[in-house]
Motif scaffolding. Structure first.
Motif, mmCIF file in Angstrom:
data_model
loop_
_atom_site.group_PDB
_atom_site.id
_atom_site.type_symbol
_atom_site.label_atom_id
_atom_site.label_comp_id
_atom_site.label_asym_id
_atom_site.label_seq_id
_atom_site.Cartn_x
_atom_site.Cartn_y
_atom_site.Cartn_z
ATOM 1 N N ASP A 53 -5.791 7.365 -2.555
ATOM 2 C CA ASP A 53 -5.012 7.035 -3.712
ATOM 3 C C ASP A 53 -5.686 7.075 -4.674
ATOM 4 O O ASP A 53 -6.386 7.202 -5.185
ATOM 5 C CB ASP A 53 -4.170 5.565 -3.745
ATOM 6 N N VAL B 109 0.982 -1.016 -0.161
ATOM 7 C CA VAL B 109 -0.478 -0.324 0.086
ATOM 8 C C VAL B 109 0.818 1.056 0.175
ATOM 9 O O VAL B 109 1.868 1.293 1.149
ATOM 10 C CB VAL B 109 -0.928 0.065 1.235
ATOM 11 N N GLY B 110 0.459 2.126 -0.641
ATOM 12 C CA GLY B 110 1.279 3.475 -0.380
ATOM 13 C C GLY B 110 0.035 4.567 -0.811
ATOM 14 O O GLY B 110 0.134 5.506 -0.048
ATOM 15 N N TRP B 111 -1.401 3.853 -0.081
ATOM 16 C CA TRP B 111 -2.014 4.836 0.018
ATOM 17 C C TRP B 111 -2.625 5.222 1.090
ATOM 18 O O TRP B 111 -2.515 4.136 1.267
ATOM 19 C CB TRP B 111 -3.497 4.394 -1.282
#
Lengths: 433, 489
Positions: free
Chosen positions: A233, A34-36
């Motif tokens: 995101d 995850v980067g959100w």
């Protein structure tokens, strides 16, 4: 139970599941999966519809003619001797040149400029004052690169792409956002989302409205709504928009759409795209911006004069735009259509009987609010000392002046602000307030 | 009819020779015992770096691949992939050997309908990305075939593209950039696509020259002028594509009479008059040694692999380019071994990435029909169908409109609605030690179902798994493929 209720009760049921571990979710955000980041925010709340009534501003339809349209043959300066010297083979005949076939003669517009015969469907609109032409228009881009020039224009820059800025239409949408906006404020009927909408959250890429259906069973949509419910995101936001658009399109019947006014759209991507645009506008889904593409203008070789490659391109544009105007009928009062290109082509023909990348071209503006029946141009001339660089029509009108004027006089914006990255457009009287 | 790779090699049968057997094989798949691991389990650590590595340097894990990376270690895996000498699955070699596009010259290919030829090209790219054990090479084929993009639907292009893809892109994908650029400048597919057959003495056509400088070598900020474009076009004048009677049609031909043989000045360097067909080599020498080329490639590779700029990595790559004379493996090392690569922000899967990673995760069998490319077309990324020479965009925003098509693909794939791609979920499940939910999150997300990032997905998976009937695994899998988490890599 209605769809809406079913969805709500499904959400309720799901919300009784074990509480999410927000902390571990947030901590996980820096790596791998995850980067959100999730913020507790109900996405479905954004799906409220604004009641459709009389439009208080124009819907903007932007057609990008990709590849560099030869403005000198689309709208030819037939009264210039130089034009015939520069283009011994490709020049179009004067309106009254009986030595030439009708297709090789221009349609007179104002005694100086003439319309390519393939654009004949637009001639009546010009006469009625619903079509304006801006000539010798363009950007400051000096690279003569398709990609640079398109990218600059779609980002609202003079040239270059310095600084990673989003699209001019995205900034317009952002500047005019208000409570209750629908996710269908902007659509692109193109294969991929164009740069002009870069960074616009509530813009959707449709390509083909009738194929915009979700397979699977009803519960799949609810499961998707759940999975895409809270992420901030770009993909999660796009997912929520997609789901709300699906809901809106449920009540439309794109296959059964019948254009009115005897409009006959060409079977081309542009024609069908404009037909779908008309359907969406008439159905009041809250559409404010539509983006369409028409490629194939890179006429380096054998572009033809009255007939041939360029003519068939123009034929599609002319017939598609005319059909759209006819179909929209009185609705055109609150629509502005702009057809623009990244640059024009060299003033002189090359030995391959085509034209290379140039600078200034022309632009078409159509709608109830244009000052039509007129070619708006500070004409730079085609004499050797008047041409720019390797022999190109100079740009005397900044494309942002035209777009800016349309936004200010016809659309929902009061101040142009940062739409063009700080550039303050001047008005050239192409639109009425 | 099964023949293991080893047996085939012992028998000394070349891939082409056994091509005839392939008719009995409906699908491309791994040889039994070679494809699936004996057993595998959910990763023990969250945020598996192996998952990130396989997603970014390749097209996502097949079942068991995460363990293989664990064993080799990140650096070991990268070293192995940079060499790219892993044997390919024999079924893949067989499938490739049946394709005309890599074997037959453009002139004879013209007997086939263009749609068939484009279909073969697309299938070749897709199958190799799905099944090749040299995943990094396939990743680079994706990168370079976009860097040197050619639109397959331009007249004649489709028939020449197979040779271009092989001789320009595949052979050099992990080799030398200068070699690849030189090969591209001699590719009939490229020169035809960018109109160089019309580039003659006194009648220049700038199309190829411009894109060579702007897109292939220096980059638009590379410091060249309109005059340089014109001079490079003069250097390339006279290079035509053979179309004379009884000559090898479709090959490149130098026509001295059509070549502008005067002196040229390119980027400040003089190319003496009388160079003839050697002008091209002189131009390319200037381009491959130019620091702008190094910087341009550094920026492009960084954007492709990290999704954002990084001045330190770009500097390192461009210095490596200059020192190694354009060695691609050398340029890749600073990115692949960087902290940013394993820890930076996620990048969106383009539709091709999405489809390939779905087929890999489910260990799907793929037969030879073209529905998969229809799916890619609906998502906006059919291979070789981007009309402009800059290749498909890489930014997230360009692809957010493709979600609906991805969801529909997820449903069709898992429910058997794509007749030419069959996931083997049940067979893979048998090898997995753990719960159904952990099985699915492992193959699709490289994580156990309790991983925090999956907090919104796992309950839905569990819900779907509670349903009765034999489709429960498939339905839960469709949710995984549709989830936002599966759209990132």
């Amino acid at each position: 139970m209605s769809d809406q209720q079913a969805c709500e009760s499904y959400r309720d049921a799901m919300s009784r599941r074990p509480a999410l571990d927000r902390r571990s979710f947030l901590l996980a955000g820096s790596m791998g999966l995850v980067g959100w980041l999730a913020t507790p925010k109900t996405a479905l709340a954004q799906m409220a519809l604004r009641p459709e009534g009389e439009r208080d501003s124009d819907a903007l339809v932007v057609i990008f003619l990709r590849g560099g349209m030869d403005g000198l043959n689309a709208v030819a300066p037939y009264a210039e001797e130089e034009y015939y010297r520069l283009r011994p083979t490709l020049a179009l005949g004067r309106p009254n040149d009986r030595t030439k076939a009708q297709s090789d003669r221009v349609i007179d517009l104002d005694g100086f400029f003439g319309l390519h015969s393939a654009l004949q469907p637009l001639a009546p609109l010009f006469e009625k004052g619903e079509l304006a032409i801006v000539h010798a228009v363009g950007s400051g881009d000096q690279t003569r690169s398709h990609f640079e020039a398109m990218s600059a224009m779609e980002r609202g820059l003079s040239g270059g792409t310095a600084g990673s800025v989003g699209g001019w239409l995205a900034r317009y949408l952002q500047a005019t956002a208000r409570e209750g906006d629908t996710p269908m404020r902007a659509v692109s009927l193109t294969s991929t989302t164009p740069d002009s909408l870069l960074g616009a959250t509530h813009a959707i890429n449709l390509y083909n409205v009738s194929e915009y259906r979700l397979e699977g069973e009803q519960r799949f949509r609810m499961q998707l709504a759940e999975m895409y419910g809270s992420g901030e995101d770009a993909i999660s936001i796009a997912g929520r928009d997609t789901i709300s658009v699906l809901k809106k399109l449920d009540r439309l019947d794109p296959m059964g759409y019948n254009p009115t006014g005897g409009a006959n759209y060409p079977d081309s991507e542009l024609g069908q795209g404009l037909k779908q645009t008309a359907m969406l506008l008439k159905n009041g889904v809250g559409l404010e911006v539509a983006c369409l593409d028409r490629g194939g203008w890179d006429t380096h070789v054998t572009q033809g004069a009255g007939t041939g490659w360029l003519a068939s391109q123009l034929d599609d544009v002319g017939r598609s735009m005319a059909a759209f105007a006819m179909d929209m009928g009185a609705g055109m009062k609150r629509v502005t259509v702009i057809a623009m290109t990244e640059f024009g082509r060299r003033a002189y023909e090359n030995t391959g009987l085509g034209t290379d990348h140039g600078r200034g071209s022309c632009l078409f503006a159509m709608g109830g609010g244009v000052v039509g029946g007129k070619v708006h141009a500070k004409w730079p001339g085609l004499k050797e000392n008047q041409l720019e660089g390797p022999g190109d029509l100079a740009v005397t009108t900044d494309y942002r002046d035209v777009l800016g004027e349309a936004l200010l006089k016809r659309c929902r914006i009061r101040e142009i602000g940062n739409v063009f990255n700080g550039y303050a457009p001047s008005s050239h009287g192409v639109f009425r307030a | 009819m099964s023949l293991t790779r080893r047996e085939a090699l012992q028998l000394g049968i070349g891939a082409t020779a056994i091509g005839g057997l392939a008719g009995c094989r409906p699908a491309v798949r791994y040889v039994v015992g070679d494809g699936l691991p004996e057993s595998f389990a959910a990763p023990k650590t969250p945020n598996s770096p192996a998952m990130r590595l396989l997603n970014r340097a390749g097209f996502g894990p097949r079942p068991g691949d995460l363990d293989a990376v664990e064993q080799l270690g990140i650096e070991g895996w990268i070293a192995q992939q940079l060499i790219a000498e892993e044997d390919e699955p024999i079924d893949l070699s067989l499938a490739m050997s049946q394709l005309d596009v890599y074997r037959i010259d453009s002139k004879e290919l013209e007997d086939l309908p263009m749609a068939n030829v484009i279909g073969q090209l697309q299938r070749a790219q897709l199958l190799q990305a799905v099944y090749s054990r040299n995943q990094l090479r396939e990743r680079m084929v994706d990168f370079w075939s976009n860097h040197f993009n050619i639109y397959a639907k331009k007249p004649d292009a489709a028939f020449r593209l197979g040779r271009d893809e092989w001789n320009v892109v595949r052979v050099n994908a992990l080799g030398s950039f200068p070699d690849m650029l030189r090969a591209s400048s001699k590719s009939p597919a490229m020169l035809g696509y960018l109109d160089n057959q019309l580039n003659r003495k006194g009648a220049a056509n700038e199309n190829y020259a411009r894109e060579l400088l702007e897109l292939h070598a220096l980059g638009v900020e590379g410091g060249y002028s309109q005059k340089d474009v014109q001079e490079v076009a003069r250097c390339f004048s006279g290079w035509m594509i053979e179309n004379r009677f009884l000559k090898p049609a479709g090959k490149l031909r130098f026509e001295p009479d059509q070549h502008d043989d005067g002196a040229k000045v390119v980027l400040g360097q003089t190319i003496a008059a009388g160079g003839g067909e050697k002008d091209v080599a002189a131009v390319l020498e200037i381009l491959v040694e130019h620091p702008s080329t190094a910087r341009f490639l550094a920026k492009k590779l960084t954007m492709y692999f990290l999704g954002e700029r990084s001045s330190s990595i770009e500097r390192s790559i461009s210095e490596t380019y200059m020192e190694s004379k354009g060695s691609i493996p050398a340029m890749l090392r600073p990115i692949l071994l960087s902290q940013e690569f394993l820890n930076g922000k996620p990048i969106v899967k383009r539709p091709f990435d999405f489809v390939v990673s779905a087929l890999r995760a489910t260990d799907a069998d793929v037969t030879g029909k073209y529905n998969l490319n229809d799916s890619l077309r609906k998502m906006g990324q059919p291979s070789h169908e981007w009309p402009m020479p800059d290749g498909y965009p890489i930014d997230t925003d360009a692809w957010t409109g493709s979600l609906l098509a991805r969801w529909n693909y997820a449903i069709a794939l898992t429910s058997g609605g794509l007749g030419d791609a069959k996931p083997r979920l049940d067979a893979v499940r048998e090898k997995f030690k753990g719960s159904d939910a952990d099985f699915l999150t492992t193959i699709f997300f490289g994580a156990s179902s309790s991983e925090g990032a999956l907090a919104e997905v796992t309950p839905l998976i569990e819900e779907a798994l509670k349903a009765k009937g034999e489709n429960r695994l498939a339905e839960a899998a469709s949710l995984c493929l549709s989830a936002p988490q599966f759209q990132w890599r």
